[in-house]
Design an enzyme around this catalytic site. Sequence first.
Site, mmCIF file in Angstrom:
data_model
loop_
_atom_site.group_PDB
_atom_site.id
_atom_site.type_symbol
_atom_site.label_atom_id
_atom_site.label_comp_id
_atom_site.label_asym_id
_atom_site.label_seq_id
_atom_site.Cartn_x
_atom_site.Cartn_y
_atom_site.Cartn_z
ATOM 1 N N ARG A 151 0.808 -1.227 0.000
ATOM 2 C CA ARG A 151 0.000 0.000 0.000
ATOM 3 C C ARG A 151 0.837 1.271 0.000
ATOM 4 O O ARG A 151 0.597 2.174 -0.787
ATOM 5 C CB ARG A 151 -0.888 0.069 1.249
ATOM 6 N N THR A 152 1.790 1.352 0.907
ATOM 7 C CA THR A 152 2.467 2.638 1.073
ATOM 8 C C THR A 152 3.225 2.995 -0.197
ATOM 9 O O THR A 152 3.091 4.093 -0.737
ATOM 10 C CB THR A 152 3.406 2.606 2.297
ATOM 11 N N LYS A 208 25.644 -3.426 -0.969
ATOM 12 C CA LYS A 208 27.111 -3.308 -1.053
ATOM 13 C C LYS A 208 27.665 -2.549 0.147
ATOM 14 O O LYS A 208 28.857 -2.269 0.217
ATOM 15 C CB LYS A 208 27.499 -2.551 -2.324
ATOM 16 N N ARG A 221 11.263 4.005 3.294
ATOM 17 C CA ARG A 221 10.914 3.056 4.367
ATOM 18 C C ARG A 221 12.163 2.278 4.730
ATOM 19 O O ARG A 221 12.917 1.861 3.839
ATOM 20 C CB ARG A 221 9.819 2.101 3.897
ATOM 21 N N HIS A 259 5.045 6.010 11.507
ATOM 22 C CA HIS A 259 4.568 5.822 10.133
ATOM 23 C C HIS A 259 3.623 6.989 9.835
ATOM 24 O O HIS A 259 2.405 6.827 9.783
ATOM 25 C CB HIS A 259 3.852 4.477 10.023
HETATM 26 C C1 NCD Z 1 1.613 -0.908 8.173
HETATM 27 C C2 NCD Z 1 3.119 -0.777 8.374
HETATM 28 O O1 NCD Z 1 3.883 -0.974 7.436
HETATM 29 O O2 NCD Z 1 3.493 -0.445 9.496
HETATM 30 N N1 NCD Z 1 1.265 -1.134 6.835
HETATM 31 C C3 NCD Z 1 1.008 -0.065 6.043
HETATM 32 O O3 NCD Z 1 1.873 0.705 5.732
HETATM 33 N N2 NCD Z 1 -0.262 0.143 5.681
HETATM 34 C C4 NCD Z 1 0.977 -1.869 9.083
HETATM 35 C C5 NCD Z 1 1.506 -3.282 9.117
HETATM 36 O O4 NCD Z 1 2.405 -3.647 8.378
HETATM 37 O O5 NCD Z 1 0.954 -4.050 9.910
#
Ligand code: NCD
Length: 304
Positions: free
Chosen positions: A51-52, A80, A101, A129
């Site tokens: 999703r993100t 590397k 991320r 997040h």
């Molecule tokens: C979440 C995350 O990555 O923290 N997912 C997301 O980005 N929607 C929640 C999860 O992974 O449980």
Amino acid sequence: MRHLMNPLDFTVEELDRLFDLANDIENDMPKYAHACAGKKLATCFYEPSTRTRLSFEAAMLNLGGSVLGFSDANSSSAAKGESVSDTIRIISCYADICAMRHPKEGAPMVAAEKSGIPVINAGDGGHQHPTQTLTDLLTIRSLRGHLDHLTIGLCGDLKFGRTVHSLINALSRYEGMRFIFISPDELRIPDYITEMLRAKDIPYEEVIRLEDKMPELDILYMTRVQKERFFNEEDYIRLKDFYILDRKKMQHAPQDMLVLHPLPRVNEISTDVDDDPRAVYFKQAQYGVYVRMALILTLLQIQP
Ligand code: NCD
């Protein structure tokens, strides 16, 4: 230049403007179709995501911009031994904005210090997040009409869930909030969060049973047990199905309670809840695109 590391990086007023913009985007997408023409978003994902990453990419494409990046640390120079500080200096030569991320808490912040472009924290370990929080807040504001005077139950992995930590941080700034933390003892909310709530005189309770508290909730925020942050598999297996929200349990919930989940879900919400009008987690994912479009425009200071 502004980055986004934590939802508190924006004031409540700035968030209101961001959500107004996101709602305008929702109502009139064509108006924004070329707003980012010629701009590039880099997605640097050192941890899995569906999703993100894809909602960031969809957001930039909806704005008429382009995207580049990697979705696996092993396909980048991290394999590397390159540091995030060096990587972001390079990415700054290629793109106008970056969503990052990383499994290590604070890595996007380290990158931001050396970056020539705005950096967005797209999740750093078990820490924060913020763009999921923007998504959650926009969903609540759009569907309930306000972000204050709410009782919110957060259920599941409150220890490792970064979406939970970010959301509590953000909601603690609104009037009349009450938090109910529903988790097994091993996955309790971290002390630094309850200390923050006590310091601000915000009421909260910690309970184990979900059913007992359902009738009191305006929002139920379900979460997945974060397998990847466990040190041993036995603990994960013991805890992973601790909560399963199903149609029967939903009978205890008020008619206007909303069920949110950042997704992915594993077993914690039975699919028989999906058709309940109170289950808004798929709508929430759609709001995630609008709010990321609004965020990109805001950080790039583009006014269509
Ligand atoms: C979440 C995350 O990555 O923290 N997912 C997301 O980005 N929607 C929640 C999860 O992974 O449980």
